[in-house]
Design an enzyme around this catalytic site. Structure first.
Site, PDB file in Angstrom:
ATOM      1  N   ASP A 131      17.087 -55.096 -17.243  1.00 41.59           N
ATOM      2  CA  ASP A 131      16.462 -53.970 -16.541  1.00 41.59           C
ATOM      3  C   ASP A 131      16.386 -52.824 -17.545  1.00 41.59           C
ATOM      4  O   ASP A 131      17.000 -52.875 -18.617  1.00 41.59           O
ATOM      5  CB  ASP A 131      17.340 -53.586 -15.338  1.00 41.59           C
ATOM      6  CG  ASP A 131      16.831 -52.341 -14.612  1.00 41.59           C
ATOM      7  OD1 ASP A 131      15.641 -52.297 -14.260  1.00 41.59           O
ATOM      8  OD2 ASP A 131      17.617 -51.393 -14.405  1.00 41.59           O
ATOM      9  N   SER A 132      15.669 -51.769 -17.167  1.00 41.35           N
ATOM     10  CA  SER A 132      15.612 -50.589 -18.026  1.00 41.35           C
ATOM     11  C   SER A 132      16.990 -49.946 -18.169  1.00 41.35           C
ATOM     12  O   SER A 132      17.208 -49.159 -19.087  1.00 41.35           O
ATOM     13  CB  SER A 132      14.660 -49.566 -17.414  1.00 41.35           C
ATOM     14  OG  SER A 132      15.140 -49.173 -16.143  1.00 41.35           O
ATOM     15  N   TYR A 146      11.719 -46.867 -17.650  1.00 41.98           N
ATOM     16  CA  TYR A 146      10.491 -47.600 -17.956  1.00 41.98           C
ATOM     17  C   TYR A 146       9.308 -46.980 -17.211  1.00 41.98           C
ATOM     18  O   TYR A 146       8.171 -47.092 -17.659  1.00 41.98           O
ATOM     19  CB  TYR A 146      10.617 -49.060 -17.515  1.00 41.98           C
ATOM     20  CG  TYR A 146      11.361 -49.975 -18.457  1.00 41.98           C
ATOM     21  CD1 TYR A 146      11.862 -49.533 -19.681  1.00 41.98           C
ATOM     22  CD2 TYR A 146      11.550 -51.311 -18.127  1.00 41.98           C
ATOM     23  CE1 TYR A 146      12.535 -50.406 -20.523  1.00 41.98           C
ATOM     24  CE2 TYR A 146      12.212 -52.194 -18.966  1.00 41.98           C
ATOM     25  CZ  TYR A 146      12.714 -51.739 -20.162  1.00 41.98           C
ATOM     26  OH  TYR A 146      13.374 -52.598 -21.000  1.00 41.98           O
ATOM     27  N   GLY A 147       9.584 -46.366 -16.073  1.00 37.79           N
ATOM     28  CA  GLY A 147       8.515 -45.805 -15.229  1.00 37.79           C
ATOM     29  C   GLY A 147       7.661 -44.776 -15.954  1.00 37.79           C
ATOM     30  O   GLY A 147       6.546 -44.485 -15.535  1.00 37.79           O
ATOM     31  N   CYS A 170      13.785 -55.855 -12.674  1.00 41.35           N
ATOM     32  CA  CYS A 170      13.178 -54.527 -12.691  1.00 41.35           C
ATOM     33  C   CYS A 170      11.755 -54.661 -12.171  1.00 41.35           C
ATOM     34  O   CYS A 170      10.982 -55.475 -12.699  1.00 41.35           O
ATOM     35  CB  CYS A 170      13.178 -54.022 -14.133  1.00 41.35           C
ATOM     36  SG  CYS A 170      12.289 -52.479 -14.377  1.00 41.35           S
ATOM     37  N   ASN A 171      11.430 -53.904 -11.141  1.00 44.39           N
ATOM     38  CA  ASN A 171      10.069 -53.966 -10.584  1.00 44.39           C
ATOM     39  C   ASN A 171       9.034 -53.525 -11.610  1.00 44.39           C
ATOM     40  O   ASN A 171       7.967 -54.126 -11.740  1.00 44.39           O
ATOM     41  CB  ASN A 171       9.963 -53.051  -9.356  1.00 44.39           C
ATOM     42  CG  ASN A 171      10.774 -53.558  -8.185  1.00 44.39           C
ATOM     43  OD1 ASN A 171      10.263 -54.232  -7.314  1.00 44.39           O
ATOM     44  ND2 ASN A 171      12.063 -53.249  -8.167  1.00 44.39           N
ATOM     45  N   GLU A 224      21.470 -43.819 -13.304  1.00 44.23           N
ATOM     46  CA  GLU A 224      21.944 -44.057 -14.671  1.00 44.23           C
ATOM     47  C   GLU A 224      23.149 -43.186 -15.006  1.00 44.23           C
ATOM     48  O   GLU A 224      24.023 -43.568 -15.762  1.00 44.23           O
ATOM     49  CB  GLU A 224      20.828 -43.761 -15.684  1.00 44.23           C
ATOM     50  CG  GLU A 224      19.738 -44.805 -15.735  1.00 44.23           C
ATOM     51  CD  GLU A 224      20.231 -46.180 -16.151  1.00 44.23           C
ATOM     52  OE1 GLU A 224      20.919 -46.294 -17.169  1.00 44.23           O
ATOM     53  OE2 GLU A 224      19.916 -47.143 -15.420  1.00 44.23           O
ATOM     54  N   CYS A 247      12.551 -50.319  -6.242  1.00 49.03           N
ATOM     55  CA  CYS A 247      13.047 -50.171  -7.614  1.00 49.03           C
ATOM     56  C   CYS A 247      14.490 -50.645  -7.554  1.00 49.03           C
ATOM     57  O   CYS A 247      15.220 -50.307  -6.609  1.00 49.03           O
ATOM     58  CB  CYS A 247      12.977 -48.703  -8.029  1.00 49.03           C
ATOM     59  SG  CYS A 247      13.903 -48.321  -9.536  1.00 49.03           S
ATOM     60  N   HIS A 267      17.068 -49.831  -9.033  1.00 47.59           N
ATOM     61  CA  HIS A 267      18.113 -48.802  -9.063  1.00 47.59           C
ATOM     62  C   HIS A 267      18.452 -48.300  -7.653  1.00 47.59           C
ATOM     63  O   HIS A 267      19.559 -47.856  -7.394  1.00 47.59           O
ATOM     64  CB  HIS A 267      17.655 -47.591  -9.884  1.00 47.59           C
ATOM     65  CG  HIS A 267      17.750 -47.783 -11.364  1.00 47.59           C
ATOM     66  ND1 HIS A 267      16.886 -48.574 -12.068  1.00 47.59           N
ATOM     67  CD2 HIS A 267      18.618 -47.268 -12.273  1.00 47.59           C
ATOM     68  CE1 HIS A 267      17.204 -48.540 -13.358  1.00 47.59           C
ATOM     69  NE2 HIS A 267      18.252 -47.749 -13.513  1.00 47.59           N
TER      70      HIS A 267
HETATM   71  N1  DGL Z   1      14.959 -50.571 -12.070  1.00 48.23           N
HETATM   72  C1  DGL Z   1      13.608 -50.289 -12.503  1.00 48.23           C
HETATM   73  C2  DGL Z   1      12.619 -50.794 -11.450  1.00 48.23           C
HETATM   74  O1  DGL Z   1      12.980 -51.615 -10.644  1.00 48.23           O
HETATM   75  C3  DGL Z   1      13.542 -48.846 -12.872  1.00 48.23           C
HETATM   76  C4  DGL Z   1      12.331 -48.473 -13.593  1.00 48.23           C
HETATM   77  C5  DGL Z   1      12.508 -47.319 -14.566  1.00 48.23           C
HETATM   78  O2  DGL Z   1      13.299 -47.435 -15.489  1.00 48.23           O
HETATM   79  O3  DGL Z   1      11.763 -46.352 -14.408  1.00 48.23           O
HETATM   80  O4  DGL Z   1      11.482 -50.408 -11.414  1.00 48.23           O
END
Ligand code: DGL
Length: 276
Positions: A11-12, A43-44, A74-75, A152, A184, A186
């Site tokens: 994941d990010s 990542y968003g 991670c989505n 985070e 998401c 998170h």
């Molecule tokens: N956990 C990531 C998701 O499911 C977070 C994305 C991010 O880092 O912005 O999208």
């Protein structure tokens, strides 16, 4: 690839641990390797090309560790990179997507809300998910900048996070949705706060359990399930500073011996797009 090999997840950052918890619950005998790409989180706010580059490097690392299957936990990375990963690597991948299908089954008033990153909500995968399963439904999409960063930082219950969440839930409440999708990975760590803030009777859904079931199905089909009974082990890596990430992983994972190692140097770069 052998049945005794580990499952890789990434994941990010720490969000994918919400998926890994369900994988651990369903598959207690499996060894699990988790990569938190903390250095490049969130990542968003990255481009799809940048996320693809990170996803490729992390996959390559997980393969050096013998991963027999990789869960893109991670989505946002699933939207940006899953097709590319499947085209490039022979290992089976499991992606995640917001639980719109389940929400369509649960809603009584035909109004659902989806909390996710802007990148997830604007992606083609999400559009076709809503087209396929959200027909006849009012779907209220809400991007939530700042929530990933709060998780985070391990701030899953403080007043700042509560205020932010309240702001993002408000448009959903105004429309009167009766299901809230946590789109998401998170956000499941904020579930107690979400449940406190939504109206009584509103259902809150995430995708941990379906992803764990899909992981088990694919391993079974490929004859890659580790034979049990045995207690699987976990390894954690981060592209960020292990001293910073370690306490957060310990807290969210439940403190079960979560030592966190640094991702080796070759996997720490982000190709600059000018090089292309
Ligand atoms: N956990 C990531 C998701 O499911 C977070 C994305 C991010 O880092 O912005 O999208």
């Amino acid at each position: 690839m052998a049945a005794q090999d580990p499952i890789g997840l990434f994941d990010s950052g720490v969000g994918g641990l919400s998926i890994m918890k369900e994988v651990r619950r369903l598959l207690p005998q499996e060894d699990l390797i988790y990569v938190a790409d903390s250095k490049f989180c969130p990542y968003g706010e990255k481009t799809p090309a940048a996320i693809q580059d990170r996803a490729r490097k992390i996959t390559t690392f997980l393969l050096t560790q013998g991963a027999k299957l990789i869960v893109v936990a991670c989505n946002t990375a699933s939207v940006a990179a899953l097709n590319e990963l499947r085209a490039e690597f022979a290992v089976p991948f499991i992606g995640v997507e917001p639980a719109v299908k389940q929400a369509a089954l649960f809603t009584k008033n035909k109004k659902i809300g989806v909390l996710a990153t802007g990148l997830t909500l604007s992606g083609e995968r999400f559009t076709s998910l809503v087209e396929n399963y959200g027909g006849g439904l009012t779907v209220v999409n809400q991007a939530c900048p700042g929530l990933v960063e709060a998780v985070e930082a391990g701030e899953i219950s403080g007043p700042g996070t509560e205020r932010l969440l309240q702001k993002y839930l408000q448009p959903l409440q105004e429309k009167g949705v009766d299901v809230v999708v946590l789109g998401c990975t998170h956000y499941p760590f904020l579930r107690p706060l979400v449940e406190k803030l939504v109206a009584p009777g509103v259902r809150v859904l995430d995708t941990g359990t379906p992803v764990a079931k899909q992981t088990k199905r694919v391993l079974t089909e490929n004859k890659l399930l580790t034979p049990g009974p045995r207690a699987g082990k976990e390894w954690f890596y981060t592209s960020g500073d292990p001293a910073v990430v370690s306490p957060v992983i310990e807290r969210l994972w439940g403190g079960r011996g979560a030592g966190v190692a640094a991702l080796p140097a070759p996997y720490l770069t982000l190709r600059s797009l000018e090089e292309e």
